[in-house]
Scaffold this motif. Structure first.
Motif, PDB file in Angstrom:
ATOM      1  N   THR A 175       0.929  -1.004  -0.073  1.00 40.51           N
ATOM      2  CA  THR A 175       0.121   0.035  -0.143  1.00 40.51           C
ATOM      3  C   THR A 175       0.760   1.412  -0.160  1.00 40.51           C
ATOM      4  O   THR A 175       0.471   2.138  -0.401  1.00 40.51           O
ATOM      5  CB  THR A 175      -0.934  -0.275   1.128  1.00 40.51           C
ATOM      6  N   TYR A 176       1.524   1.129   1.214  1.00 43.27           N
ATOM      7  CA  TYR A 176       3.192   2.568   0.643  1.00 43.27           C
ATOM      8  C   TYR A 176       3.312   2.549  -0.398  1.00 43.27           C
ATOM      9  O   TYR A 176       3.715   4.053  -0.431  1.00 43.27           O
ATOM     10  CB  TYR A 176       3.495   2.248   1.800  1.00 43.27           C
ATOM     11  N   ALA A 177       4.208   1.234  -0.432  1.00 49.73           N
ATOM     12  CA  ALA A 177       5.045   2.108  -1.984  1.00 49.73           C
ATOM     13  C   ALA A 177       3.703   2.275  -2.901  1.00 49.73           C
ATOM     14  O   ALA A 177       4.570   3.111  -3.771  1.00 49.73           O
ATOM     15  CB  ALA A 177       5.375   0.710  -2.062  1.00 49.73           C
ATOM     16  N   TRP A 178       2.484   1.348  -3.182  1.00 45.84           N
ATOM     17  CA  TRP A 178       2.179   1.742  -4.342  1.00 45.84           C
ATOM     18  C   TRP A 178       1.876   3.636  -4.205  1.00 45.84           C
ATOM     19  O   TRP A 178       1.571   4.171  -5.537  1.00 45.84           O
ATOM     20  CB  TRP A 178       0.927   0.409  -4.334  1.00 45.84           C
ATOM     21  N   ALA A 179       1.029   3.982  -3.369  1.00 45.45           N
ATOM     22  CA  ALA A 179       0.861   5.549  -2.916  1.00 45.45           C
ATOM     23  C   ALA A 179       2.105   6.103  -3.438  1.00 45.45           C
ATOM     24  O   ALA A 179       2.098   7.495  -3.924  1.00 45.45           O
ATOM     25  CB  ALA A 179       0.779   5.744  -1.627  1.00 45.45           C
ATOM     26  N   ALA A 180       3.849   5.865  -2.626  1.00 45.88           N
ATOM     27  CA  ALA A 180       4.763   6.633  -2.966  1.00 45.88           C
ATOM     28  C   ALA A 180       5.691   7.021  -4.535  1.00 45.88           C
ATOM     29  O   ALA A 180       6.174   6.833  -5.144  1.00 45.88           O
ATOM     30  CB  ALA A 180       5.990   6.061  -2.434  1.00 45.88           C
ATOM     31  N   GLY A 181       4.641   5.674  -5.468  1.00 50.23           N
ATOM     32  CA  GLY A 181       4.886   5.157  -6.465  1.00 50.23           C
ATOM     33  C   GLY A 181       6.444   4.686  -6.854  1.00 50.23           C
ATOM     34  O   GLY A 181       6.956   4.480  -7.241  1.00 50.23           O
ATOM     35  N   ILE A 182       6.315   3.971  -5.660  1.00 49.34           N
ATOM     36  CA  ILE A 182       8.107   2.772  -5.860  1.00 49.34           C
ATOM     37  C   ILE A 182       7.347   1.175  -6.013  1.00 49.34           C
ATOM     38  O   ILE A 182       6.139   0.741  -5.779  1.00 49.34           O
ATOM     39  CB  ILE A 182       8.304   2.609  -4.574  1.00 49.34           C
ATOM     40  N   GLU A 183       7.987   1.043  -7.242  1.00 46.30           N
ATOM     41  CA  GLU A 183       7.811  -0.528  -7.598  1.00 46.30           C
ATOM     42  C   GLU A 183       8.365  -1.727  -7.167  1.00 46.30           C
ATOM     43  O   GLU A 183       9.451  -1.831  -6.486  1.00 46.30           O
ATOM     44  CB  GLU A 183       8.432  -1.200  -9.180  1.00 46.30           C
ATOM     45  N   LEU A 184       7.585  -2.576  -6.602  1.00 47.11           N
ATOM     46  CA  LEU A 184       7.901  -3.975  -5.736  1.00 47.11           C
ATOM     47  C   LEU A 184       7.899  -4.882  -6.322  1.00 47.11           C
ATOM     48  O   LEU A 184       7.114  -5.390  -7.753  1.00 47.11           O
ATOM     49  CB  LEU A 184       6.729  -3.652  -5.024  1.00 47.11           C
ATOM     50  N   VAL A 185       9.660  -5.883  -6.605  1.00 47.74           N
ATOM     51  CA  VAL A 185       9.517  -6.533  -7.675  1.00 47.74           C
ATOM     52  C   VAL A 185       9.793  -7.529  -6.370  1.00 47.74           C
ATOM     53  O   VAL A 185      10.470  -7.906  -5.344  1.00 47.74           O
ATOM     54  CB  VAL A 185      10.966  -6.129  -7.564  1.00 47.74           C
ATOM     55  N   GLU A 186       8.746  -9.050  -6.838  1.00 45.85           N
ATOM     56  CA  GLU A 186       8.658 -10.744  -5.837  1.00 45.85           C
ATOM     57  C   GLU A 186      10.127 -10.666  -6.385  1.00 45.85           C
ATOM     58  O   GLU A 186      10.749 -11.249  -7.216  1.00 45.85           O
ATOM     59  CB  GLU A 186       7.326 -10.759  -5.662  1.00 45.85           C
ATOM     60  N   VAL A 187      10.595 -11.144  -5.030  1.00 43.95           N
ATOM     61  CA  VAL A 187      11.955 -12.756  -5.066  1.00 43.95           C
ATOM     62  C   VAL A 187      10.978 -14.105  -4.203  1.00 43.95           C
ATOM     63  O   VAL A 187      10.916 -13.712  -3.563  1.00 43.95           O
ATOM     64  CB  VAL A 187      12.645 -11.527  -4.502  1.00 43.95           C
ATOM     65  N   PRO A 188      10.659 -14.602  -4.594  1.00 41.91           N
ATOM     66  CA  PRO A 188      10.342 -16.023  -4.500  1.00 41.91           C
ATOM     67  C   PRO A 188      11.434 -16.649  -3.882  1.00 41.91           C
ATOM     68  O   PRO A 188      12.426 -16.056  -3.119  1.00 41.91           O
ATOM     69  CB  PRO A 188      10.557 -17.097  -5.548  1.00 41.91           C
ATOM     70  N   PHE A 189      10.683 -17.548  -2.780  1.00 44.33           N
ATOM     71  CA  PHE A 189      11.600 -18.476  -1.975  1.00 44.33           C
ATOM     72  C   PHE A 189      11.614 -20.072  -2.754  1.00 44.33           C
ATOM     73  O   PHE A 189      11.548 -20.564  -3.028  1.00 44.33           O
ATOM     74  CB  PHE A 189      11.042 -18.487  -0.044  1.00 44.33           C
ATOM     75  N   ASP A 190      12.774 -20.661  -2.274  1.00 47.68           N
ATOM     76  CA  ASP A 190      13.829 -21.540  -2.585  1.00 47.68           C
ATOM     77  C   ASP A 190      12.680 -22.618  -1.792  1.00 47.68           C
ATOM     78  O   ASP A 190      12.070 -22.885  -1.474  1.00 47.68           O
ATOM     79  CB  ASP A 190      15.032 -21.741  -2.735  1.00 47.68           C
ATOM     80  N   ALA A 191      13.579 -23.685  -2.496  1.00 44.93           N
ATOM     81  CA  ALA A 191      13.060 -25.432  -1.708  1.00 44.93           C
ATOM     82  C   ALA A 191      12.576 -25.704  -0.354  1.00 44.93           C
ATOM     83  O   ALA A 191      12.186 -25.923   0.678  1.00 44.93           O
ATOM     84  CB  ALA A 191      13.456 -26.224  -1.990  1.00 44.93           C
TER      85      ALA A 191
END
Ligand SMILES: Cc1ncc(COP(=O)(O)O)c(C=O)c1O
Ligand SMILES: Cc1ncc(COP(=O)(O)O)c(C=O)c1O
Lengths: 486, 440, 440, 486
Positions: free
Chosen positions: C171-187
């Protein structure tokens, strides 16, 4: 000091109690004329905030254990664990009516029973009652027990109680309230009972002796076994005032020293708070021959259920409305569970070590009339202070340094007594600071005596005029002294 | 140990400083054979977490705390304003000792002075002490005091005084060699004044008494002559009732629990003790007085101490030392919180609700009020059925009512005492009536 | 009204003094049509007695409070030493405002300074602020701060960060115009570091993460270059675990509830926020600093205020004003009470008990640990049966376990997260194992 | 000031946590090397008494509402009822995990739902969320809502937020955090929004306006309806900062004034304590068009059961880990139940009467730049004080008289501002005393300015050096400054 009655009252505060949901009653009708209060008590009506501020302000004029060392000799002003306060406020304890049926109060009865058993084990005696609510109350019960047992033995002529001259004031007062006369036994120069003086008094009019173990000088009667044996041999009984139990708890038991009655001060030994003068709790332990006389109701357990047992025809009667100070017992019980056996030993170890450490250090500055191993406390004298500085002055000057003074002018056998009990919960840093202050004050007495004699300067009030209080007693708010409260 | 502040290294330093090698040396003054006999109590130390848990479980083992109380007989389920516990929880108050050093005890002393004033206001008396252990011991001390003053060795006491008070008075009086003369009650449940003997130091009545009945005190003192009139009372009721002082009582005592104390399974309680100024020198217990400090500024200190054990020893007016100071503070904050108006309101609520219940009881088949006399918030019901069966029925419906055995011992058979406080809702009372009448 | 201090007569006097006749005149500046539209909310005032009763009944309506908790996911059922509430209950602390007047706020300020120090000690960082609202908003502010510092408009965040943190950050990042990149988790349930993009201002991981798994942070910062390493952590675990500061984290945040706060249905909580001294000017929130008074005596005051909204307004590092001061005090008193030794002990208890439970789970038919990686006091169990059925079985046996839906949303199916604290006894854990295995 | 770290640590305290009743784990084995903490945090190990004393001593360096008037303008430092503290500590609330199933937490969910409904009725708006935990947090959420609704309306180019120059600092900061730019609107000489200046700014880049009602001068915008209409007509949205709701609660509703978003400060208006800077709670009410965008989870009731509802695809997201500051909500709820409708009106009546009474009295001594009817607060100026005495000096001198200073140097549009909010719980006697002290200080500024400029003299510390704190930041305990803790 502004009192409650100096606050302006106002109409229409309300808000605490609900509106009446049943038909109102016409008071004059249901009670009858003449029974209805004609004039309301003069209690101001205030907002909660005004009340909270008034008492918060008053609290700040006090000094408590959480404010620092509180070395009142004989009072064991040790730290009061917060856990104890919390368990005592649990609704399951605080909300129980003493007349509720036993099957609805097994938790409370069980606690009382378990605590009695623990105290019995600590004392090494035959049985314990939790009914007395203070040390003096325990003493009184003890004297009642003496009286009853002697009555039963057909020895009502044993009417004298022997008391060392170092005894606490409650001891003679308790004996007297139970109808005994009091004979003082002088102490020897080691601060203990003079055995010859004792033996000289032991005749067939002697009901028994009241001993404080260790005594109010903080000294253990090394010949305690000789004392109790002599009294017993003469047909008397032995009462032990246990106010100072913290000095030997976990190491020795009054039951092994010849005690017939022993009182615990739960508010000293077992860490329950003093409340500005109460409530306390004063359990009493007795030797086997006295068990039958214990006050009713007894709290007895059989096959897992605990109940009140009133059926003890030899009992001395009751000394309290109910079962003693239950919520104080809850605190003491919680404390004991935390201590366990090892904790009991740590208590006495630290109490005695702290006192001896301070004694050794301070005797270099203040005379120590009985210079020997002490237990939990010791008594210095202020008599050699120069420039007419008294023990009272030293006490007041301690206040200026932000610490609580010791007990003063007691015991009576030490001139200008300063009776110091650091307690087991104090730490070395705190002891050193306290000693340093007392040393500084001794120097001030020499170099700047007015500073000491004029103390305190830094308390909420300066030295209070006790004479005026005695001569012209104002014992309640003088409403007429000024304009009536609006 | 969590409450001790010396580390092992501190202890070593201290031992060293006092020239000892082993801490056991510090106990060398205890006879070796005593030390040798010592046996541990068999208790493993527990952590705070465990102890809180264990003790809470015991608290949970008291279902009585969750039921609807109609219990009374000196202890009542009154509401305690929340502010009271907050003030009592300030460590400056609850961890302090008796105010032996007034300059750093003005909080306790001012509150004591306020408490004394409040007790005087409530009871209509001139002076009051700073508290006794409980109502029962307060009454016992009043009996001793009355006999000290009049010296006749005999005290009359009504049998409608609460049993727990009578028991304690009996014990104290026996030990002091005072003869207690019982005064019966009449058909209305009130003291039979015509049965009060003449040659007694004092006469003890309670109002409202053990049956909840209000004694008629008007004119009694005049009839008694110099016999002291000792009245035990219920202070919360005095929000509504004419105080004993208005009837010239000489000593007034009471159980102060109703003023902001939890029931606490009967302790700690609060003994109230008030009397006339002329008897100050005979008063037991502590008392705070107003004075001035070295700058002339007003302050408080303990007054009239020459009566007390620490000064007068065996000639003291009492042996009391530790009293109920914190409970007295609770009562003080309670009364400050409710004010005169709130005290009247709460007393009126108790009275109205009790009369509502009594009216319903009167209309219930097989039930009647045992006494036809004014009462405040407590009354005795006579039942056709065995009272214990009715008690059991109420218990099954979730109501706490006292075992009828106690009333029976006092000479009232097949009867239950019911007490009602401001905490009982009309709905609860209606349900109690149903249960009384056999409905659930 | 019980909380207002003016009597009707006072109000009349005051009105008179200001030359008004009617209190309604004081509201003449509110448009008449607005006043006219007002509708009461339909609430009768109630007395304190009634309100306490009514609200207590609501509290009694939460059986969850009495069950055995295996819930975690950021909030844990830790033991709070009793002394904490006593200190927090001192009105000087809880009724005070933000210490704008340092001379009469040294209590709050000293405790703030201690808190900051404790956070630095726990996290291994150089500076810490005086608190944020909760762990989630602390992390959101960390994301904003990281992007203020590096300015790339992108932040990478691992998907094994707690969902409630990720939601708020989003929510905060959206409003601030920051793009969030998802990093997955491993096994193993850990962040897949090789999937962290290069052109981000910062990368956000949590350790222990939402699966209870401890991330391997060694060497990561070096690999990241000037990308900021932002780590969310569980402060109580840091009694045992190497702190993020030891791995050169740039910003460390955390939920401080484990340090002496009740679970309180999720609020109030305590956001921890620590960073490096070089980033002080970008720090959000308040911070106390040491200084001296006019006599040269040391004291504390609010420091570096020029970052804050009341001075810098729209250019402030954050809009935060009221924070979680009293919760920070709770954490301070908690840590002071347990000390370094107690913190280690409690962390060790949690860890040992969780591993005891995990070992038993491993031996239970149809159950296994979802991830083969080190964990502290919380782990994920994969079940052969539908996880919800297992949850229900545990619930029937009196255990609180989270709805598996949340894990499922995070990509872990048929799984339950179990958390264990020092409050769980071996007996409780054994019973949980029985229930897991289908026994009661 | 002694800090925690100045106390000597000792070995072997323990006693809080039980011994381990499961097999111990070898940390290096179960966690793996490199994950186990190498160096313990430097936290002293102390006895409980040492901890209690340290923090009791710290508490006494503070001033709280229970110590007296606390007239911080805009902060509403009113009395915090003790009932609220007690209900918030009930184990049935404090011991609930936020992830427990809804059927096990109906009491808590029900309370949240009921409180939202009450706040909705008070605001006269369409829906309420309790998720924000402070005023500024509510503002931020409000700005998020603006952003989302404008996005949805296809008007992302509306990026400007208009703000009166009297606005609280959190307003522009919140707008900026949500990615808006800020345009300040000047106040007119009556202290309210200059309508012309406003209209001049209203173009298609305007997202909306943030208004404080009444504003930080304590003045109600009489033309509030014109302001909101103008903004709405121009396609903008209206945010109301409700920090000052105590001045009109129970009499007027933001929903009737054109608000689209309104935040409550429960820790101001609804009596929950400030805790030395938090936690607070900042419920947000919205107008009908904004309802769909409220943060998830919603707390919804249907057929008697209350549950969390996550299914709101238009929602702005979440702004808190869970459901806001629940235990603060409990307090506010208890307070509202006590107030009822009549109490709400009494709150605003007393808040406004107290402020106007003080304003009228004090304006004779201190200039009142906006001299008109005020609401709950008013702003004096210290600029005419003689002898270079500043507003800061007056504030510090108030400390010497034992009262808390007002807010100073805010709002920015008054020179040397003294912003005074007595609050509704203060009584006449307290107001008079406060006024008298301020009058005395004005006299002192004339006759003995050094006394004022050198204040405080009677506080725990004298005036603190802010410059040094800024220039040489010491932000955590300097362990290396001295010998390491033993
Ligand atoms: C030695 C001794 N005995 C008896 C007592 C009386 O105990 P209490 O005050 O509990 O009645 C005290 C209290 O100071 C005491 O020190
Ligand atoms: C007018 C105004 N708006 C907003 C705020 C910010 O509220 P909070 O401190 O709860 O974030 C304040 C607080 O001082 C205020 O006075």
């Amino acid at each position: 000091m502004k009192t409650l009655f100096d606050h302006a009252s106002r109409e229409g505060v309300g808000g605490l109690f609900p509106a009446c949901d049943v038909p109102a009653v016409a008071l004059h009708d249901v009670l009858g004329a003449g029974l209805v209060r004609a004039r309301a008590p003069r209690i101001p009506n205030l907002s909660e905030g005004e009340v909270a501020r008034h008492y918060t302000a008053l609290s700040k004029l006090n000094y408590g254990v959480d404010d620092g060392i509180y070395p009142l000799g004989s009072c064991t002003m040790k730290y009061n664990p917060k856990l104890n306060e919390d368990v005592a406020r649990l609704p399951g304890f605080a909300g129980v009516h003493p007349h509720a049926d036993a099957d609805l109060t097994q938790g409370a009865l069980g606690l009382l029973h378990e605590l009695s058993e623990l105290l019995r084990a600590i004392s090494g005696m035959a049985a314990v009652t939790l009914q007395p609510v203070a040390g003096a109350h325990g003493e009184l019960l003890g004297m009642f027990l003496f009286k009853r047992v002697l009555e039963q033995r057909g020895e009502p002529s044993r009417t004298r109680i022997l008391l060392p001259d170092s005894a606490h004031g409650t001891n003679p007062a308790s004996a007297a309230m139970a109808g005994f006369s009091v004979t003082e036994i002088r102490s020897n120069d080691r601060g203990t009972v003079d055995l010859d003086a004792l033996r000289a008094e032991l005749d067939s009019t002697v009901a028994g002796i009241m001993l404080t173990v260790p005594n109010t000088l903080g000294i253990f009667e090394e010949n305690i076994l000789d004392v109790t044996r002599a009294v017993h041999d003469a047909g008397g009984l032995c009462y032990f005032d246990g106010a100072n139990l913290n000095s030997f708890i976990g190491r020795a038991r009054p039951g092994d020293m010849g005690a017939d009655v022993f009182h615990f001060n739960l508010h000293k030994t077992l860490s329950t708070p003093h409340g500005g003068g109460g409530p306390g709790a004063g359990a009493v332990a007795v030797s086997a021959p006295l068990v039958d006389y214990l006050p009713v109701p007894w709290i007895v357990e059989s096959s897992g259920a605990v109940r009140l047992d009133w059926d003890h025809p030899k009992s001395v009667g009751s000394v309290h409305s109910f079962y003693g100070n239950f919520l104080v017992a809850v605190r003491a019980y919680a404390y004991l569970l935390q201590l366990g056996d090892s904790g009991l030993r740590e208590v006495s170890e630290n109490a005695v070590l702290n006192a001896n450490y301070l004694q050794e250090r301070l005797k270099k500055t203040y005379p120590l009339p009985y210079d020997r191993l002490c237990k939990h406390e010791f008594v210095l004298s202020g008599e050699s202070l120069p420039n007419h500085v008294s023990t009272l002055d030293v006490a007041k000057r301690l206040i200026d340094y932000g610490v609580h003074p010791p007990t003063i002018y007691f015991p009576l056998i030490v001139h200008e007594a300063l009776m110091i009990e650091p307690t087991e919960t104090e730490g070395l840093a705190s002891l050193d600071r306290f000693a340093e202050i007392l040393e500084t004050i001794a120097r001030e007495a020499q170099e700047n005596p007015d500073l000491v004699r004029g103390a305190p300067m830094r308390a909420p009030v300066r030295r209070l005029d006790q004479t005026k209080a005695a001569r012209n007693p104002v014992l309640s708010y003088p409403f007429d002294e000024q304009a009536p409260t609006t | 140990m969590r409450y001790l502040s010396n580390a092992a290294s501190d202890r070593d330093r201290m031992l060293n400083a006092i020239g000892r090698h082993d801490v056991e040396e510090l106990f060398s003054d205890i006879p070796a054979e005593v030390l040798a006999k010592y046996e541990p109590i068999g208790l493993e130390p527990k952590s705070e977490l465990e102890v809180f848990d264990a003790v809470r479980r015991l608290a949970d083992g008291n279902p009585a705390a969750g039921l609807v109380s109609l219990l009374g007989g000196g202890i009542y389920d009154h509401y305690v304003p929340r502010v009271v516990a907050h003030i009592l929880g300030r460590s400056e108050f609850y961890t302090a000792y008796t105010p032996y050093q007034p300059e750093i005890s003005q909080g306790t002393l001012t509150a004591m002075f306020e408490f004394q004033t409040l007790v005087c206001e409530l009871t209509g008396m001139e002076i009051a002490n700073a508290s006794m252990y409980d109502g029962a011991t307060a009454l016992a001390e009043a009996v001793l005091m009355a006999d000290r003053i009049r010296g006749r060795g005999r005290i009359a006491m009504a049998t409608n005084v609460l049993p727990q008070f009578r028991r304690v008075v009996a014990t104290y009086a026996w030990a002091a060699g005072i003869e207690l003369v019982e005064v019966p009650f009449d058909a209305s449940g009130r003291c039979a004044w015509d049965r009060v003997p003449h040659d007694v130091s004092g006469v003890v009545v309670q109002s409202p008494n053990a049956f909840g009945v209000i004694e008629s005190l008007a004119g009694r003192k005049a009839a008694l002559g110099d016999t002291l009139l000792v009245v035990a009372t219920y202070p919360l009721a005095l929000g509504l009732l004419e105080p004993p002082g208005a009837f010239e009582a000489d000593i007034v005592v009471g159980e102060g629990q109703s003023l902001g104390l939890p029931m606490g399974f009967g302790g700690p309680l609060l003994g109230l003790f008030a009397t006339k100024m002329e008897f100050l020198r005979q008063l037991p217990g502590r008392i705070a007085g107003r004075t001035v400090d070295a700058d002339g500024k007003p302050g408080f200190t303990m007054a009239a101490q020459t009566r007390e054990q620490h000064i007068r020893r065996e000639r003291a007016t009492s042996n009391i030392c530790t009293n109920s100071a914190l409970c007295a503070l609770a009562a003080t904050v309670y009364l400050a919180s409710v004010g005169a108006d709130g005290l009247h309101q709460v007393a009126e609520l108790c009275c109205a609700k009790a009369h509502y219940l009594a009216d319903a009881v009167r209309k219930t088949k097989g039930m009647k009020l045992a006494f036809d006399a004014p009462f405040f918030n407590e009354f005795v019901v006579e039942t056709k059925e065995p009272a214990r069966a009715v008690q059991r029925r109420l218990a099954d419906a979730g109501f706490l009512v006292e075992d009828p055995a106690e009333l029976e011992a006092q000479g009232v058979r097949n009867a239950l005492r019911l007490a009602v406080t401001e905490q009982r809702s009309r709905d609860e009372l209606d349900r109690a009536v149903s249960a009384l009448g056999g409905k659930r």
